[in-house]
Scaffold this motif. Structure first.
Motif, PDB file in Angstrom:
ATOM      1  N   CYS A   1       1.046  -4.121  -7.047  1.00 36.02           N
ATOM      2  CA  CYS A   1       1.269  -4.114  -5.608  1.00 36.02           C
ATOM      3  C   CYS A   1       1.987  -5.387  -5.175  1.00 36.02           C
ATOM      4  O   CYS A   1       1.506  -6.489  -5.383  1.00 36.02           O
ATOM      5  CB  CYS A   1      -0.058  -3.993  -4.881  1.00 36.02           C
ATOM      6  SG  CYS A   1       0.133  -4.073  -3.101  1.00 36.02           S
ATOM      7  N   THR A   2       3.150  -5.185  -4.546  1.00 34.94           N
ATOM      8  CA  THR A   2       3.939  -6.331  -4.105  1.00 34.94           C
ATOM      9  C   THR A   2       3.606  -6.739  -2.682  1.00 34.94           C
ATOM     10  O   THR A   2       4.161  -7.712  -2.180  1.00 34.94           O
ATOM     11  CB  THR A   2       5.426  -5.987  -4.156  1.00 34.94           C
ATOM     12  OG1 THR A   2       5.630  -4.847  -3.318  1.00 34.94           O
ATOM     13  CG2 THR A   2       5.865  -5.668  -5.561  1.00 34.94           C
ATOM     14  N   GLY A   3       2.785  -5.995  -2.019  1.00 39.05           N
ATOM     15  CA  GLY A   3       2.475  -6.304  -0.633  1.00 39.05           C
ATOM     16  C   GLY A   3       3.564  -5.876   0.329  1.00 39.05           C
ATOM     17  O   GLY A   3       3.703  -6.428   1.414  1.00 39.05           O
ATOM     18  N   CYS A   4       4.323  -4.851  -0.027  1.00 40.04           N
ATOM     19  CA  CYS A   4       5.432  -4.440   0.827  1.00 40.04           C
ATOM     20  C   CYS A   4       4.965  -3.696   2.074  1.00 40.04           C
ATOM     21  O   CYS A   4       5.730  -3.501   2.994  1.00 40.04           O
ATOM     22  CB  CYS A   4       6.393  -3.564   0.043  1.00 40.04           C
ATOM     23  SG  CYS A   4       5.717  -1.935  -0.320  1.00 40.04           S
ATOM     24  N   GLN A   5       3.746  -3.260   2.114  1.00 45.19           N
ATOM     25  CA  GLN A   5       3.126  -2.598   3.268  1.00 45.19           C
ATOM     26  C   GLN A   5       3.692  -1.207   3.554  1.00 45.19           C
ATOM     27  O   GLN A   5       3.410  -0.645   4.601  1.00 45.19           O
ATOM     28  CB  GLN A   5       3.250  -3.449   4.519  1.00 45.19           C
ATOM     29  CG  GLN A   5       2.353  -4.674   4.455  1.00 45.19           C
ATOM     30  CD  GLN A   5       2.448  -5.488   5.709  1.00 45.19           C
ATOM     31  OE1 GLN A   5       3.506  -6.029   6.006  1.00 45.19           O
ATOM     32  NE2 GLN A   5       1.357  -5.574   6.436  1.00 45.19           N
ATOM     33  N   SER A   6       4.480  -0.658   2.655  1.00 45.59           N
ATOM     34  CA  SER A   6       4.982   0.701   2.886  1.00 45.59           C
ATOM     35  C   SER A   6       3.830   1.684   3.067  1.00 45.59           C
ATOM     36  O   SER A   6       3.878   2.578   3.903  1.00 45.59           O
ATOM     37  CB  SER A   6       5.828   1.151   1.702  1.00 45.59           C
ATOM     38  OG  SER A   6       6.951   0.359   1.587  1.00 45.59           O
ATOM     39  N   CYS A   7       2.798   1.507   2.277  1.00 45.30           N
ATOM     40  CA  CYS A   7       1.674   2.445   2.355  1.00 45.30           C
ATOM     41  C   CYS A   7       0.972   2.334   3.694  1.00 45.30           C
ATOM     42  O   CYS A   7       0.588   3.337   4.293  1.00 45.30           O
ATOM     43  CB  CYS A   7       0.697   2.186   1.221  1.00 45.30           C
ATOM     44  SG  CYS A   7       0.174   0.487   1.084  1.00 45.30           S
TER      45      CYS A   7
ATOM     46  N   ILE B   1      -0.524   2.354  -6.306  1.00 45.01           N
ATOM     47  CA  ILE B   1      -1.752   3.086  -6.005  1.00 45.01           C
ATOM     48  C   ILE B   1      -1.616   4.512  -6.496  1.00 45.01           C
ATOM     49  O   ILE B   1      -0.529   5.099  -6.458  1.00 45.01           O
ATOM     50  CB  ILE B   1      -2.080   3.060  -4.491  1.00 45.01           C
ATOM     51  CG1 ILE B   1      -0.815   3.305  -3.669  1.00 45.01           C
ATOM     52  CG2 ILE B   1      -2.723   1.750  -4.100  1.00 45.01           C
ATOM     53  CD1 ILE B   1      -1.049   3.319  -2.189  1.00 45.01           C
TER      54      ILE B   1
ATOM     55  N   CYS C   1       4.684   4.393  -1.888  1.00 45.95           N
ATOM     56  CA  CYS C   1       4.624   3.159  -2.665  1.00 45.95           C
ATOM     57  C   CYS C   1       5.811   3.065  -3.627  1.00 45.95           C
ATOM     58  O   CYS C   1       5.989   3.931  -4.486  1.00 45.95           O
ATOM     59  CB  CYS C   1       3.324   3.095  -3.455  1.00 45.95           C
ATOM     60  SG  CYS C   1       3.203   1.592  -4.432  1.00 45.95           S
ATOM     61  N   PRO C   2       6.641   2.045  -3.506  1.00 44.45           N
ATOM     62  CA  PRO C   2       7.833   1.960  -4.357  1.00 44.45           C
ATOM     63  C   PRO C   2       7.500   1.577  -5.798  1.00 44.45           C
ATOM     64  O   PRO C   2       8.306   1.816  -6.698  1.00 44.45           O
ATOM     65  CB  PRO C   2       8.673   0.872  -3.688  1.00 44.45           C
ATOM     66  CG  PRO C   2       7.690   0.063  -2.913  1.00 44.45           C
ATOM     67  CD  PRO C   2       6.583   0.976  -2.512  1.00 44.45           C
ATOM     68  N   THR C   3       6.340   0.973  -6.039  1.00 42.21           N
ATOM     69  CA  THR C   3       6.044   0.515  -7.394  1.00 42.21           C
ATOM     70  C   THR C   3       4.914   1.295  -8.047  1.00 42.21           C
ATOM     71  O   THR C   3       4.425   0.913  -9.102  1.00 42.21           O
ATOM     72  CB  THR C   3       5.638  -0.961  -7.363  1.00 42.21           C
ATOM     73  OG1 THR C   3       4.527  -1.077  -6.468  1.00 42.21           O
ATOM     74  CG2 THR C   3       6.763  -1.836  -6.901  1.00 42.21           C
TER      75      THR C   3
ATOM     76  N   ILE D   1      -3.469  -4.056   5.052  1.00 42.56           N
ATOM     77  CA  ILE D   1      -3.123  -5.027   4.018  1.00 42.56           C
ATOM     78  C   ILE D   1      -3.152  -6.417   4.617  1.00 42.56           C
ATOM     79  O   ILE D   1      -2.510  -6.682   5.626  1.00 42.56           O
ATOM     80  CB  ILE D   1      -1.755  -4.704   3.407  1.00 42.56           C
ATOM     81  CG1 ILE D   1      -1.895  -3.402   2.615  1.00 42.56           C
ATOM     82  CG2 ILE D   1      -1.294  -5.818   2.492  1.00 42.56           C
ATOM     83  CD1 ILE D   1      -0.628  -2.839   2.160  1.00 42.56           C
TER      84      ILE D   1
ATOM     85  N   HIS E   1      -6.109  -5.552  -0.213  1.00 40.69           N
ATOM     86  CA  HIS E   1      -5.598  -4.218   0.091  1.00 40.69           C
ATOM     87  C   HIS E   1      -6.814  -3.398   0.509  1.00 40.69           C
ATOM     88  O   HIS E   1      -7.585  -2.946  -0.332  1.00 40.69           O
ATOM     89  CB  HIS E   1      -4.926  -3.635  -1.147  1.00 40.69           C
ATOM     90  CG  HIS E   1      -4.211  -2.347  -0.892  1.00 40.69           C
ATOM     91  ND1 HIS E   1      -4.840  -1.228  -0.494  1.00 40.69           N
ATOM     92  CD2 HIS E   1      -2.888  -2.023  -0.961  1.00 40.69           C
ATOM     93  CE1 HIS E   1      -3.967  -0.248  -0.350  1.00 40.69           C
ATOM     94  NE2 HIS E   1      -2.760  -0.719  -0.622  1.00 40.69           N
TER      95      HIS E   1
HETATM   96  S1  SF4 Z   1       3.217   0.527  -0.843  1.00 41.38           S
HETATM   97 FE1  SF4 Z   1       2.451   0.055  -2.877  1.00 41.38          FE
HETATM   98  S2  SF4 Z   1       3.317  -1.949  -3.374  1.00 41.38           S
HETATM   99 FE2  SF4 Z   1       3.527  -1.672  -1.125  1.00 41.38          FE
HETATM  100  S3  SF4 Z   1       1.711  -2.584  -0.280  1.00 41.38           S
HETATM  101 FE3  SF4 Z   1       1.227  -0.448  -0.560  1.00 41.38          FE
HETATM  102  S4  SF4 Z   1       0.277  -0.340  -2.602  1.00 41.38           S
HETATM  103 FE4  SF4 Z   1       1.311  -2.341  -2.459  1.00 41.38          FE
END
Ligand code: SF4
Ligand code: SF4
Lengths: 158, 359
Positions: free
Chosen positions: A66-72, A125, A120-122, A83, A103
């Motif tokens: 998780c990069t912390g991008c907050q997309s989720c 989750i 989530c781009p990575t 987040i 998270h």
């Molecule tokens: S979308 Fe994925 S990478 Fe971005 S904050 Fe949420 S769990 Fe982390």
């Protein structure tokens, strides 16, 4: 004359249906197709696409993606994900970067829609297959998905 | 007090009735016996209804490759008892805008008419509470009273789903009542009597009526089973309480014991239809080929129960096989197919009897 042939056809098709269900009735003794849940609690395994709850997998070194991008967080229609993030200086590059502190996932509000996981781009989750989610206290349903002391896997941002 | 002079043959347990007569004046004894028999029937058929519910659930489970209730008691035998206890202990809720009097009256109409019909059945030679000479006629009349209860329930609930369900029930019963009546009439041509015990006596010498009357009897039996299933509002004719369209249909607004009455009445009605069929077509309590005829201690009621359970299983089989009919299909089936076939069948039966073609 089609009147009588209709009746004949009607009776014939009804009997066909009854023979099918009757066959199942007789074969029912040979084995049921339903899970005998509390009895097979040890062996019962849910299916791959079953949506139990959202979890964040960690590897052996306690690292997640998780990069912390907050997309989720943005994707979630009902605010089940919060987040708490931070900015730190990346020792490798010397640049400031975003990392997650917590998270937070509210299982009690989640509708299992899966939008966060798609967003989530990575692929940090994923769905877990556990299904015994009942607890005695509501607060137990608010979960922190990243384990304490965990950190993001290097290079995942790229 | 005219009806007390009526000679009502209350046949059950001669010794008990003799004993009651010996210790009481005749009028009081008559009343006592009526009450005793009524209570006995109530208890018996309430429990029988509960076990029919259990049977239905088990059979349904086996048709769907499941196990069915198996937690309460051995093999789940006490499951429906537990359900009934739960329903009895529940609060009776109702909405504000109901018609109170009719709302409370409706379940009793349904359950009482169902239980009244039980009185005339000859379960065995001795076991018949009320042997009147117009037994079949009485049965048809009583079984149509139940629909008034359903109509009242739908109307007084002040709920559109309940009303639609009740109206469907009305049209269904009015239509299929004809087929039930006419197919019974076909058999009455053969028996020449409406008294249920006599109908069985006819079969003692001549064989079961479904064999005596061969082709027209079998057609009558098929029509009777279809119309009888419709009469009891069971699937595939369960438009009255179509869960997916109407919530629970006419009993949507009922809870607790009143709901249980409707539920139980449905199963007792199923028992009644199966019992009529057994008496009319399969020789009632007579054993097949007379195998236990000379064994005096053998309880003939067992044959009756076995046959009834067989037919009930048939109706359950219908239920778990066929999809629900639409209203127009329901009416087409009755008015376009069953009714003309039935009239033709009566003619056929009359010809068979006239030319002495009976077996
Ligand atoms: S979308 Fe994925 S990478 Fe971005 S904050 Fe949420 S769990 Fe982390
Ligand atoms: S599954 Fe849907 S509701 Fe649940 S956390 Fe993800 S986006 Fe929110």
């Amino acid at each position: 004359m089609s009147y009588f042939s209709d009746i004949y056809k009607g009776i014939k098709t009804l009997l066909t249906g009854m023979s099918v269900t009757g066959g199942y009735f007789i074969r029912a003794r040979k084995g049921v197709i339903t899970q005998q849940y509390p009895n097979n609690r040890e062996t019962l395994k849910m299916f791959d696409r079953f949506r139990g709850e959202v979890v964040m997998p960690h590897d052996a070194d306690n690292r997640h993606y998780c990069t912390g991008c907050q997309s989720c967080e943005i994707a979630c229609p009902n605010g089940s994900i919060e987040i708490i993030w931070d900015r730190v200086v990346d020792p490798a590059t010397g640049k400031k970067k975003k990392i997650i502190d917590k998270h937070i996932y509210h299982l009690s509000m989640c509708t299992m829609c899966g939008l966060c996981i798609e967003a989530c781009p990575t692929d940090a989750i994923v769905w877990a297959q556990n299904f015994e989610n009942s607890v005695y206290d509501r607060s137990a349903l608010t979960k922190v998905l990243n384990q304490p002391g965990s950190s993001v896997l290097d290079g995942i941002e790229d | 007090m005219n009806f007390l002079q009526m000679n009502i043959p209350l046949n059950i347990t001669k010794t008990i009735s003799d004993w009651i007569f010996s210790i009481m004046p005749e009028t009081a004894a008559n009343y006592t016996i009526m009450v005793v028999i009524a209570v006995a029937y109530l208890a018996l058929f309430a429990v029988a209804g509960l076990y029919l519910v259990l049977l239905e659930r088990k059979v349904a489970a086996w048709f769907q490759l499941r196990i069915g209730p198996n937690r309460v008691g051995p093999w789940g035998l006490l499951q429906t008892m537990a359900d009934a206890l739960k329903l009895v202990s529940k609060e009776l809720t109702s909405t504000i805008k109901i018609d109170k009097f009719l709302y409370n009256l409706a379940p009793y109409f349904v359950i009482v008419s169902a239980l009244m019909a039980m009185a005339v059945f000859p379960f065995s030679k001795q076991f018949q509470a009320f042997d009147i000479n117009i037994g079949l006629f009485f049965l048809i009349a009583i079984s149509s009273i139940g629909v008034i209860g359903i109509l009242l329930a739908g109307w007084s609930s002040n709920n559109k789903f309940a009303l639609i369900g009740a109206m469907r029930s009305g049209l269904q019963t009015i239509s299929y009542e004809l087929s039930v009546g006419l197919s019974i009439l076909t058999m009455v041509l053969l028996t020449g009597t409406l008294q249920l015990s006599e109908i069985i006596e006819v079969q003692r010498t001549g064989g079961w009526l479904i064999l005596q009357g061969h082709v027209p009897s079998i057609i009558a039996f098929m029509i009777f089973m279809v119309a009888g299933t419709a009469e009891t509002n069971r699937a595939p004719f369960d438009l009255v309480e179509a869960e997916s369209e109407l919530g629970a249909g006419f009993h949507t607004e009922y809870s607790g014991m009143k709901f249980a009455y409707f539920f139980l009445a449905e199963f007792i009605n199923m028992f009644i239809i199966a019992s009529i069929a057994v008496v009319l077509f399969f020789g009632g309590w007579l054993s097949p080929f007379g195998i236990t005829e000379n064994i005096t201690w053998f309880p003939e009621v067992i044959w009756f129960i076995i046959k009834v359970l067989g037919l009930i299983f048939l109706m359950m089989w219908f239920r778990w096989t066929f999809p629900r009919l639409r209203v127009d299909q329901l009416l087409t089936l009755e008015w376009k197919y069953l009714l003309p076939l039935n009239l033709m069948n009566i003619m056929l039966m009359a010809i068979v009897i006239w030319l002495n073609w009976t077996i």
